[in-house]
Write a protein that holds these residues in place. Structure first.
Motif, short mmCIF file in Angstrom:
data_model
loop_
_atom_site.label_atom_id
_atom_site.label_comp_id
_atom_site.label_asym_id
_atom_site.label_seq_id
_atom_site.Cartn_x
_atom_site.Cartn_y
_atom_site.Cartn_z
N TRP A 1 0.85 -1.20 0.00
CA TRP A 1 0.00 0.00 0.00
C TRP A 1 0.89 1.25 0.00
CZ3 TRP A 1 0.02 4.10 3.30
CH2 TRP A 1 -1.00 5.05 3.10
N ARG A 2 1.95 1.18 0.83
CA ARG A 2 2.85 2.33 0.94
C ARG A 2 3.46 2.68 -0.43
NH1 ARG A 2 8.89 1.89 3.05
NH2 ARG A 2 8.94 0.90 1.01
N ASN B 1 2.33 2.15 -3.35
CA ASN B 1 1.31 2.78 -4.21
C ASN B 1 1.04 4.21 -3.77
OD1 ASN B 1 0.76 0.74 -6.00
ND2 ASN B 1 -0.63 -0.29 -4.57
N ALA B 2 0.94 4.40 -2.45
CA ALA B 2 0.63 5.74 -1.94
C ALA B 2 1.76 6.71 -2.28
CB ALA B 2 0.43 5.68 -0.42
N PHE C 1 -4.61 10.75 5.15
CA PHE C 1 -4.31 9.40 5.63
C PHE C 1 -4.72 9.24 7.08
CE2 PHE C 1 -1.06 10.43 2.39
CZ PHE C 1 -1.46 9.52 1.43
N GLN D 1 -1.87 4.67 8.39
CA GLN D 1 -1.27 4.96 7.08
C GLN D 1 -0.13 5.97 7.23
OE1 GLN D 1 -4.93 6.07 5.16
NE2 GLN D 1 -5.13 4.09 4.13
N LEU E 1 3.67 5.33 6.05
CA LEU E 1 4.39 6.24 5.15
C LEU E 1 5.71 6.70 5.75
CD1 LEU E 1 1.64 8.54 3.63
CD2 LEU E 1 3.03 6.87 2.42
#
Lengths: 84, 506
Positions: free
Chosen positions: B181-182, B184-185, B259, B263, B267
């Motif tokens: 997820w990170r 992608n973010a 976020f 999240q 990050l």
């Protein structure tokens, strides 16, 4: 930029000064009350003459640390933690 | 802490509360529940009726339940203690409930993790309970000298005096899907592998601990001009307005306000350095061993950062600091807290550059320029027209001969104003107090002296006339005592004037 300022509810310099003055006055009053309470706790009575004597000392130890420009007297400490 | 009975089904903040359930919550949360769904809540009774307090008993094959309502950073302080308990009693079962459980997710030592308010049934099948509410908020003498993690250890009746720093550092664990997820973010934010990413937490939960906005703006503005640097502003959705203000028009400043807490923590694994006031991101960066700059006012950095590997704590030394105030209000002496007047943007910038240089071997561009040896002819020219282009950073220096220039860009965005404000006749030289601390021992020595420290940390003292040679030597010695490197010094016998140019070693 002006919108940003409005959104942040920033005040004009004059308004800030007035507000700061209020703040300082309130703080000053709170300090005076604190000293009165302290003196009454110590002696059980409140003597105006003694208050006048002790007030400048009390003041210089606390509120006196902030200059009229809002800058507090003091210095900076930088501390390194870890591998250094 | 109380147990309340639910008498009718309802949903609050996305959580279903079923009829017949009993939930454990703090008194203030109960008050909120009653004001919102009073008719659906029955009796409540104090937790003490079922509470079996853990007081350091042997936990072999035992179950312990621990809970606390809030404080994301405070939950981080818990993780070293849980790690220690599990190491000491590998067969123990640890159940944790919290209103801010995000930092504790995936911790291997926790067997079960719940949200607050939790079902009171969870209290039944465990041997011991421990509420760790109000430990660091107690403001007793111990909390003023002891690191928060040590406070937590002592609450669990564990002597942490001889434990290594590593055992007192929080840890974070991430699942594979979280790291995916990170990635992608980060792509979504436009952060590439080449970027040097600076995470900045904008605000804390208490205005008292917030670093002044205009100073943070200066820090962001200067760092945003660097090449290959991305600044991520960390905060909640509500802080978007102020984040946009910090961002201005800069493309290098990114908003991370959409976020959630977990999240934001995930990050943080990508950030190269973290700048934060006294809040949870300090603990997150510390747990991840990231270079970290902590901006402290009401608390000393030591009780929050002592066990971190690569941290710098910047804090004021003023009469009322540390005040150890936990209030969710502004400082009584004014807002922003006046103790922060001692921390200047350049202190933060210099500390940030120190960390960058330590780990990458490279300085920021602003520091490269500052470290360049001065071109003396340039300085002569500058001194003769000191009314022009004065200062980039604001600074403070108390001396009757010194013009104090506060060029805070937030207040005075147009530096050209200074041209009209300072004319050469009145102020032939302006002292600029930059990122170097210079405070002459004997201020009287400088009477009649006009000085300037220009951006880049060069101290220039120029006595126009009537200076004795002895005086010239005194000033030189004084500067030397402050570990300035004297780059140029010249005494003119003809008109008894002198010029000294010095630089603070970095």
């Amino acid at each position: 930029m002006s919108e940003d300022f409005e959104r942040l509810n920033l005040r004009t310099a004059q308004q800030s000064q007035i507000l700061d003055q209020y703040r300082m006055n309130i703080y000053n009053m709170e300090l005076r009350i604190n000293l009165v309470i302290k003196m009454m706790e110590e002696k059980g009575v409140f003597a105006a003459g003694e208050f006048d004597k002790r007030w400048p000392l009390y003041l210089s130890n606390d509120v006196g640390a902030i200059g009229p420009d809002g800058v507090m007297e003091g210095s900076l400490r930088i501390k390194f933690y870890g591998s250094d | 802490m109380r147990i309340i009975e639910i008498t009718k089904d309802f949903n609050l903040n996305g959580v279903d509360y079923k009829e017949g359930e009993r939930r454990v919550m703090a008194e203030d949360i109960e008050a909120q529940f009653r004001s919102l769904h009073g008719e659906k809540i029955g009796m409540s009774y104090p937790i003490e009726t079922v509470y079996r307090k853990y007081e350091g008993q042997d936990l072999t094959d035992k179950k312990l339940m621990i809970w606390r309502t809030g404080g994301i950073g405070d939950m981080m302080f818990l993780s070293p203690v849980l790690r220690h308990l599990k190491k000491k009693y590998p067969s123990c079962f640890l159940r944790v409930a919290s209103g801010c459980k995000q930092p504790l997710e995936n911790l291997p030592e926790i067997n079960e993790l719940y949200d607050m308010p939790f079902d009171a049934k969870l209290l039944e099948d465990v041997d011991f309970h421990l509420i760790f509410q109000g430990i660091i908020e107690s403001s007793n003498e111990a909390s003023k000298k002891t690191h928060a993690v040590d406070m937590f250890y002592s609450y669990f009746k564990i002597d942490s005096t001889h434990l290594p720093a590593e055992d007192k550092k929080p840890q974070l664990f991430f699942r594979k899907e979280e790291t995916e997820w990170r990635d992608n973010a980060l792509r979504g934010l436009g952060i590439t592998e080449e970027d040097y990413v600076i995470g900045i937490q904008m605000e804390t939960s208490a205005p008292l601990r917030n670093f002044p906005k205009e100073k943070l703006k200066t820090v962001v503005d200067i760092l945003a001009k660097e090449k290959n640097v991305k600044i991520t502003l960390i905060g909640s959705k509500q802080q978007e307005t102020i984040a946009n203000f910090y961002k201005g028009k800069s493309e290098n400043v990114l908003l991370a306000t959409n976020f959630n807490v977990r999240q934001s923590i995930i990050l943080a694994t990508r950030y190269d350095i973290m700048i934060s006031p006294d809040s949870f991101m300090i603990q997150v960066a510390g747990a991840l061993d990231k270079p970290l700059i902590g901006l402290y006012g009401p608390f000393p950095s030591e009780v929050r950062m002592k066990y971190f590997k690569n941290a710098i704590g910047i804090e004021p030394s003023v009469v009322c600091s540390p005040c150890f105030k936990h209030d969710f209000r502004a400082c009584i002496k004014g807002h922003p807290s006046p103790c922060f007047t001692q921390i200047k943007p350049e202190d933060v910038l210099q500390a940030t550059d120190y960390m960058k240089h330590k780990f990458t071997g490279q300085h920021f561009l602003f520091m490269d320029q500052m470290l360049k040896a001065p071109d003396l002819s340039e300085i002569e020219k500058y001194m003769l027209s000191a009314d022009k282009g004065v200062c980039f950073f604001g600074g403070y220096y108390e001396h009757p001969n010194i013009v104090r220039v506060d060029n805070n860009q937030f207040v005075k965005p147009d530096i050209s104003d200074l041209n009209t404000k300072f004319n050469r006749e009145s102020y032939p030289f302006v002292l600029y107090m930059g990122p170097i601390g210079f405070s002459p021992k004997n201020r009287a020595v400088y009477d009649g002296c006009k000085g300037m420290i220009r951006p880049g940390g060069h101290l220039i003292i120029h006595m126009v006339t009537n200076a004795t040679e002895q005086f010239f030597d005194d000033v030189k010695k004084d500067i030397g005592d402050f570990k300035f490197i004297i780059l140029h010094s010249k005494y003119e016998h003809s008109n008894r004037s002198f010029t000294i140019v010095a630089r603070k070693p970095y």
